[in-house]
Design an enzyme around this catalytic site. Structure first.
Site, mmCIF file in Angstrom:
data_model
loop_
_atom_site.group_PDB
_atom_site.id
_atom_site.type_symbol
_atom_site.label_atom_id
_atom_site.label_comp_id
_atom_site.label_asym_id
_atom_site.label_seq_id
_atom_site.Cartn_x
_atom_site.Cartn_y
_atom_site.Cartn_z
ATOM 1 N N HIS A 155 36.809 39.714 -4.595
ATOM 2 C CA HIS A 155 38.171 39.297 -4.970
ATOM 3 C C HIS A 155 38.696 40.122 -6.146
ATOM 4 C CE1 HIS A 155 37.183 35.929 -2.399
ATOM 5 N NE2 HIS A 155 38.365 35.382 -2.567
ATOM 6 N N PHE A 160 44.586 38.076 -1.416
ATOM 7 C CA PHE A 160 43.824 38.997 -2.262
ATOM 8 C C PHE A 160 43.747 40.352 -1.556
ATOM 9 C CE2 PHE A 160 42.516 35.161 -4.334
ATOM 10 C CZ PHE A 160 42.145 35.534 -5.633
ATOM 11 N N GLU A 183 44.638 36.564 8.420
ATOM 12 C CA GLU A 183 45.312 37.743 7.842
ATOM 13 C C GLU A 183 45.744 38.741 8.904
ATOM 14 O OE1 GLU A 183 42.542 36.453 6.577
ATOM 15 O OE2 GLU A 183 43.097 35.852 4.534
ATOM 16 N N GLU A 188 49.655 32.846 3.327
ATOM 17 C CA GLU A 188 48.830 31.645 3.163
ATOM 18 C C GLU A 188 49.220 30.914 1.876
ATOM 19 O OE1 GLU A 188 45.099 33.648 3.079
ATOM 20 O OE2 GLU A 188 45.242 34.237 5.176
#
Lengths: 290, 330
Positions: B128, B82, B59, B28
């Site tokens: 995150h 992440f 993902e 991404e």
């Protein structure tokens, strides 16, 4: 032409007899785990696979993959040995019913996960400049999995040479399609700009003809397309579990692909094909259990 | 001129793409001018526009598609923005990419690398900042690799992409990206093993007062403490594996740990059921170590908060490390 039709019927009979024998072996305690049969869906497997280039095209099947595998390989021995857990099995007994691999044929037991993988395989062929296409088989139940929508989107966005084949058999295990999906599955991929061809999946000749047209479209680099086959699972989900109304099953028995195809040939020819398939399967089992 | 952890990874990606036309990078926001959320792919799409693919926020499909590419002859490198998003990837890795070679009896291989940044310390908050590599340890067929600031991150990444036949989860630590890989003269360093080497670093030539085992992002904190304690003549040996999914070779114990009776095993994960507990188990499997007292230090059993003071209270910091070391050796 009639020779070609005989071959299609021969393959359908081989699938039917193999799976009927597997259910019998299961009830005798000779098969462990589970057996997902595609009784009633043989025309989908044989019609689609016979329209592909078996040398180069890629097939990614699913938990109900015996028919696809046999249509691709004709390898009754390797399949039954695999399901019996024998070293002669195509994956040496490690895979069993749901995890098969041979040349360009793959199956796995996770619903929907194979669809993005197939898109990746198709992109690989596109990058290599080959003319191969990739074909994931999914059922209507799989439309509940999120992974397939990510795959539809990227396949269309990147013009991946994928022919999505849907076997709409009306049930996910025990739950009817109407109880789990809002809207019409036939139009689900419209929003991605993926064209859909809806065909009677009980008629092997119609399936083959439609699959050939859709495969050519995909092979020509026009992007992914979907072949949507209206079919019915005549047998149980797995083993012997079945709570459907007998009257419903009986209604579909009239549309059994092995009934529908009989009008295409003489009774004598059909009976010979049936008998040969039955004896091929029983001799494989005899040899494997010896 | 010494590279940073980030530059080492950037250069490695350029190197492998130049070296092997089968390498494809997906993820991404990875194309220029943005070049990825942490800039690891910066410049790649300008040089190799056909082989750097910007994906939608999908993902699971990124890793699924990469798996398909790998099975059919390519060497995909998937970036997951992440590490926390690895939860969205778990099924693809566990049930497909890592299963194929094993269940299809080596008829297929899946040379796939999934890169992802883990860890806190940057104020990104609970979803995150996690260290989810522990969820991916113990999966047959999956190598989990994580360079510390003492390793050559680019060399590990190059090896993962070009030499490994099976899937690799390549864990990068966010807190390390900006650090230079140059080590102060007071630190003596050697490595053991090739491919995914173990680093052994000492802050003196003396017999160590304590042996610390750790990996990845915490190497920065340990390095700070080692430098500070050099002046106090506290001798610290740090052992840092780069391959987390297999316990280290027993020779590491006989050569580098045996002589010391005080051992600290530490990472910045939640406590238990992870690399620290497995490493303690590995130590106790070896009779030579039984005279040593093995201590552990991990993050707290809770979420990683966004506010700095709260985050510091949850994570292992240089201050907490120093305090632990002093308690252990006194």
């Amino acid at each position: 032409m009639s020779e070609q039709i005989e071959q299609l019927v021969q393959q359908m009979c081989l699938i039917r007899h193999t799976e009927t024998a597997l259910l019998e072996l299961f009830s005798q305690g000779k098969v462990r785990g589970t057996v997902h049969t595609c009784l009633g869906q043989e025309a989908c497997a044989v019609g689609v696979v016979s329209a592909l280039n078996k040398e180069t095209d890629i097939i990614y099947s699913n938990h109900r993959g015996h028919g696809h595998y046999l249509a691709y390989s004709q390898d009754v021995y390797g399949l039954i040995a695999e399901i019996l857990g024998l070293p002669a099995g195509i994956c040496h007994g490690v895979g069993g019913s749901q995890h098969l691999q041979f040349n360009n044929f793959y199956t796995n037991g996770i619903q929907g996960a194979g669809v993005p993988i197939t898109v990746g395989m198709a992109l690989a062929e596109k990058l290599k400049g080959s003319s191969a296409i990739a074909v994931p088989f999914i059922g209507d139940g799989t439309f509940g999995e999120g992974a397939i929508y990510e795959a539809f989107n990227i396949a269309a966005l990147w013009q991946a040479p994928v022919m999505f084949v849907v076997e709409f058999n009306h049930y996910a295990q025990s739950t009817p399609s109407l109880m789990q999906h809002a809207g019409d599955l036939r139009t689900r991929v419209d929003t991605y700009g993926i064209p859909v061809t809806v065909i009677d999946g009980m008629d092997v000749c119609k399936v083959k003809a439609a699959a050939a047209i859709v495969a050519e479209y995909v092979r020509a680099g026009k992007g992914p397309a979907m072949l949507f086959l209206e079919t019915y699972r005549l047998g149980p989900h797995s083993k012997g579990d079945d709570d459907r109304l007998q009257s419903e099953i009986d209604r579909y028995r009239l549309r059994d692909p092995l009934v529908v195809c009989r009008q295409l040939m003489s009774q004598a020819v059909f009976e010979r094909i049936e008998k040969d398939a039955a004896s091929q399967v029983s001799s494989v089992i005899k040899e494997l259990l010896a | 001129m010494s590279l940073s952890y980030l530059e080492s990874l950037q250069q490695a990606l350029h190197h492998v793409m130049k070296q092997d036309p089968n390498v494809i990078v997906l993820g991404e926001d990875i194309i220029d001018p943005y070049g990825g959320a942490f800039k690891v792919t910066k410049g790649l799409s300008t040089h190799y526009p056909q082989r750097v693919l910007a994906t939608p926020i999908s993902e699971s499909a990124i890793v699924g598609i990469s798996t398909g590419l790998a099975v059919r002859g390519f060497k995909p490198v998937a970036e997951i923005m992440f590490g926390d998003f690895m939860a969205l990837v778990a099924d693809q890795l566990l049930n497909s990419a890592c299963k194929f070679a094993l269940m299809y009896q080596d008829k297929v291989s899946v040379p796939l690398v999934v890169r992802t940044p883990m860890g806190g310390g940057r104020g990104y908050g609970p979803t995150h900042s996690q260290c989810l590599e522990k969820m991916f340890l113990g999966i047959p067929g999956l190598k989990v690799v994580c360079p510390s600031v003492f390793h050559d991150p680019g060399a590990l990444l190059t090896h993962s992409i070009l030499q490994e036949a099976g899937p690799v989860l390549f864990v990068e630590y966010k807190n390390l990206y900006g650090l230079t890989l140059q080590r102060p003269d007071t630190i003596r360093m050697k490595t053991s093993g090739s491919g995914f080497p173990v680093v052994i670093a000492d802050n003196s030539d003396a017999v160590p007062d304590i042996v610390i085992l750790s990996y990845g992002g915490l190497s920065e904190a340990v390095l700070q403490v080692m430098q500070r304690m050099t002046e106090e003549e506290i001798h610290i040996r740090l052992i840092l594996p780069s391959l987390l999914s297999t316990t280290m070779d027993a020779s590491i114990i006989t050569k580098y740990i045996n002589s010391c009776t005080k051992v600290l095993v530490t990472d910045n994960n939640t406590p238990g059921f992870g690399w620290v507990s497995e490493t303690v188990n590995w130590l106790y499997q070896h009779s030579d170590i039984h005279n040593a007292k093995v201590h552990t230090l991990t993050a707290q059993d809770t979420v990683v908060p966004a506010a700095q003071v709260l985050e510091d209270a949850v994570l292992v910091t240089p201050q907490k490390l120093e305090q632990s070391i002093i308690e252990i050796i006194s």
